[in-house]
Design an enzyme around this catalytic site. Structure first.
Site, mmCIF file in Angstrom:
data_model
loop_
_atom_site.group_PDB
_atom_site.id
_atom_site.type_symbol
_atom_site.label_atom_id
_atom_site.label_comp_id
_atom_site.label_asym_id
_atom_site.label_seq_id
_atom_site.Cartn_x
_atom_site.Cartn_y
_atom_site.Cartn_z
ATOM 1 N N SER A 44 0.924 -1.321 -0.081
ATOM 2 C CA SER A 44 0.062 -0.104 0.070
ATOM 3 C C SER A 44 0.851 1.343 0.016
ATOM 4 O O SER A 44 0.544 2.388 -0.479
ATOM 5 C CB SER A 44 -0.745 -0.176 1.471
ATOM 6 O OG SER A 44 -0.212 -0.162 2.264
ATOM 7 N N GLU A 45 2.130 1.302 0.764
ATOM 8 C CA GLU A 45 3.031 2.504 0.501
ATOM 9 C C GLU A 45 4.458 1.890 0.821
ATOM 10 O O GLU A 45 4.707 0.578 1.373
ATOM 11 C CB GLU A 45 2.521 3.475 1.739
ATOM 12 C CG GLU A 45 1.564 4.182 1.326
ATOM 13 C CD GLU A 45 0.355 4.127 1.845
ATOM 14 O OE1 GLU A 45 -0.577 4.776 1.670
ATOM 15 O OE2 GLU A 45 0.256 2.988 2.653
ATOM 16 N N THR A 46 5.373 2.573 0.098
ATOM 17 C CA THR A 46 6.824 2.347 0.279
ATOM 18 C C THR A 46 7.298 3.622 0.703
ATOM 19 O O THR A 46 6.974 4.833 0.268
ATOM 20 C CB THR A 46 7.479 1.889 -1.096
ATOM 21 O OG1 THR A 46 7.068 0.637 -1.397
ATOM 22 C CG2 THR A 46 8.784 1.980 -0.810
ATOM 23 N N HIS A 73 2.059 3.499 8.768
ATOM 24 C CA HIS A 73 2.792 2.156 8.759
ATOM 25 C C HIS A 73 4.117 2.086 8.211
ATOM 26 O O HIS A 73 4.902 1.563 8.735
ATOM 27 C CB HIS A 73 1.722 1.058 8.295
ATOM 28 C CG HIS A 73 1.746 0.827 6.831
ATOM 29 N ND1 HIS A 73 1.007 1.446 6.059
ATOM 30 C CD2 HIS A 73 2.507 0.005 6.310
ATOM 31 C CE1 HIS A 73 1.522 1.202 4.908
ATOM 32 N NE2 HIS A 73 2.159 0.181 4.876
#
Length: 271
Positions: A44-46, A73
């Site tokens: 969902s994210e980096t 997160h």
């Protein structure tokens, strides 16, 4: 070659929590390359650390489809990857202090949160996209739009089963979120005075749902405090990811002496 680490945040189990990519040396990467890496990683994210000056780090966050101003997160994951100590993340949403203890638990302090009304027309469109009737809403937790680094509508229901049966209209919700610049939708069931089950659709990022959403947790903490729904000083537990088979546990702390909301959890490497 760019080194990409992978961590699961808000869990001690690599198969739980919310996975995040972490690039600790992204100084030589342009926007297009960071976006491409985030899409390749597929989480969902980096988080990308684009510069550092002592304990001060410039950090940017990309979902598979777009850059987001802040991600909780991935902040936890990147801070744990940096190691124990005090770190200051300079994000697109503002400065976010993060402390990592020797056990690998990170605690971030959000930018100052705020809460605004959710217009009736937007609520109606949101409920239609969620396929939820208006009488499913919890009157004790009124719908609002909350900010803790990114914008998240808060929608609470009276039934845990309603939360478990999430099946939303992806195109409709994506269009609404894009138009309103909402990052995720914080869906809530209150299980006790300071315990909540939450789910977070994230179609605008190319992900059906987040298993753990630290930015939304910060926004939710600000919402609860501003509306007086919990004591001014409180420690809250948010359970997320259970319905996806990736259990996450997020600790939210409210301190009347601090404007920001503290969000805590561990992160572990994914082999």
């Amino acid at each position: 070659m760019t080194e990409i680490s992978r961590y699961a945040a808000f869990t001690l189990d690599p198969s739980g929590g919310n996975p995040a990519g972490v690039v600790l040396d992204a100084a030589g990467l342009d926007d297009a390359r960071m976006q491409a890496i985030a899409a390749e990683v597929g989480y969902s994210e980096t988080a990308f650390v684009t510069s550092r000056d002592g304990g001060r780090f410039r950090v940017r966050y990309f979902s598979p489809l777009a850059e987001v101003p802040f991600c909780g997160h991935a902040t936890v994951a990147a801070a744990v990857a940096l190691g124990p100590g005090e770190h200051l993340f300079v994000t697109n949403a503002g400065e976010v202090p993060v402390t990592v203890d020797d056990s690998g638990v990170a605690t971030l302090t959000s930018v100052d949160p705020h809460v605004s009304e959710l217009p009736a027309a937007d609520l109606a469109a949101l409920l239609a996209a969620l396929r939820w009737p208006a009488d499913a809403l919890d009157p004790e937790l009124p719908p609002r739009v909350a900010f803790g680094g990114a914008y998240h509508p808060i929608v609470a229901v009276t039934s845990r089963e309603r939360l478990a049966d999430l099946d939303y209209d992806v195109p409709a919700l994506t269009a609404l979120m894009t138009e309103r610049e909402w990052t995720t939708i914080q869906l809530v069931f209150r299980d006790g005075p300071e315990t909540f089950d939450v789910r977070d659709p994230f179609p605008v990022g190319g992900v059906y749902e987040d298993p753990a959403t630290g930015a939304a947790a910060a926004a939710f903490g600000g919402y609860l405090r501003e509306l007086g729904l919990v004591p001014a000083e409180a420690t809250l537990t948010l359970r997320q990811g259970d319905d996806q088979g990736r259990p996450s546990r997020i600790t939210v702390r409210l301190d009347p002496a601090i404007k920001g909301v503290r969000v805590s959890g561990p992160a572990v490497p994914i082999s």
